[in-house]
Scaffold this active site. Sequence first.
Site, short mmCIF file in Angstrom:
data_model
loop_
_atom_site.label_atom_id
_atom_site.label_comp_id
_atom_site.label_asym_id
_atom_site.label_seq_id
_atom_site.Cartn_x
_atom_site.Cartn_y
_atom_site.Cartn_z
N ASP A 277 6.85 -1.92 1.02
CA ASP A 277 6.40 -0.63 1.58
C ASP A 277 7.47 -0.10 2.53
O ASP A 277 8.03 -0.85 3.34
CB ASP A 277 5.06 -0.80 2.32
CG ASP A 277 4.38 0.53 2.56
OD1 ASP A 277 3.32 0.77 1.96
OD2 ASP A 277 4.92 1.34 3.36
N VAL B 133 -0.78 8.55 -1.74
CA VAL B 133 -0.09 8.65 -3.04
C VAL B 133 -1.13 8.42 -4.14
O VAL B 133 -1.65 7.31 -4.30
CB VAL B 133 1.06 7.62 -3.16
CG1 VAL B 133 1.80 7.83 -4.48
CG2 VAL B 133 2.03 7.72 -1.98
N HIS C 98 -2.40 1.75 -6.61
CA HIS C 98 -1.54 0.70 -6.05
C HIS C 98 -2.38 -0.19 -5.14
O HIS C 98 -3.37 0.26 -4.56
CB HIS C 98 -0.36 1.30 -5.28
CG HIS C 98 -0.77 2.26 -4.19
ND1 HIS C 98 -1.16 3.55 -4.45
CD2 HIS C 98 -0.87 2.10 -2.85
CE1 HIS C 98 -1.47 4.15 -3.31
NE2 HIS C 98 -1.31 3.29 -2.33
P1 AMP Z 1 -1.76 4.87 0.37
O1 AMP Z 1 -1.97 5.45 1.75
O2 AMP Z 1 -2.74 3.80 0.01
O3 AMP Z 1 -1.63 5.95 -0.68
O4 AMP Z 1 -0.37 4.11 0.44
C1 AMP Z 1 0.85 4.70 0.17
C2 AMP Z 1 1.90 3.78 0.74
O5 AMP Z 1 3.14 4.11 0.13
C3 AMP Z 1 2.10 3.90 2.26
O6 AMP Z 1 1.88 2.61 2.84
C4 AMP Z 1 3.54 4.36 2.40
O7 AMP Z 1 4.19 3.78 3.50
C5 AMP Z 1 4.15 3.90 1.08
N1 AMP Z 1 5.30 4.66 0.61
C6 AMP Z 1 5.44 6.01 0.55
N2 AMP Z 1 6.63 6.34 0.02
C7 AMP Z 1 7.26 5.17 -0.27
C8 AMP Z 1 8.53 4.84 -0.82
N3 AMP Z 1 9.40 5.78 -1.20
N4 AMP Z 1 8.85 3.53 -0.96
C9 AMP Z 1 7.97 2.56 -0.59
N5 AMP Z 1 6.76 2.81 -0.06
C10 AMP Z 1 6.41 4.10 0.11
#
Ligand code: AMP
Length: 113
Positions: free
Chosen positions: A31, A96, A100
């Site tokens: 992450d 996102v 995941h």
């Molecule tokens: P969620 O809030 O469950 O949708 O989690 C999305 C996660 O994606 C968050 O913990 C972010 O920090 C992570 N995230 C967003 N963009 C990226 C990226 N480019 N690479 C790795 N993690 C990311």
Amino acid sequence: MMDKTIFQKIIDKEMPSTVIYEDELCIAIEDIAPAAPIHILLISKTLISKISDSRKEHQYLLGHLLLKVGDISRQLGIEDSFNVIINNGKKAGMTVPHLHIHIMSGKKFSFTS
Ligand code: AMP
């Protein structure tokens, strides 16, 4: 057509990420903004926006993802101490919309005893 999610771009290698595991169904990355000392995202390569959108046809994929959670925990040596979170929907903090699983270790969360 819908814009690609950040995770789709990562899967398609159009965006950089630190990949710790990958197979034909999923990819696991670090992450970018870790909420725990170890914070991995295990991302489905099939685009399902959220777990509540999954259906019977996704049964194999969902089982595979959970098995991989176990494999990855052993790979990282955290098999005796980690938390798994799946956020479902914007109101629940999902940012996102691409299924995941968060795998986190090294932090005590308020919902644990
Ligand atoms: P969620 O809030 O469950 O949708 O989690 C999305 C996660 O994606 C968050 O913990 C972010 O920090 C992570 N995230 C967003 N963009 C990226 C990226 N480019 N690479 C790795 N993690 C990311």
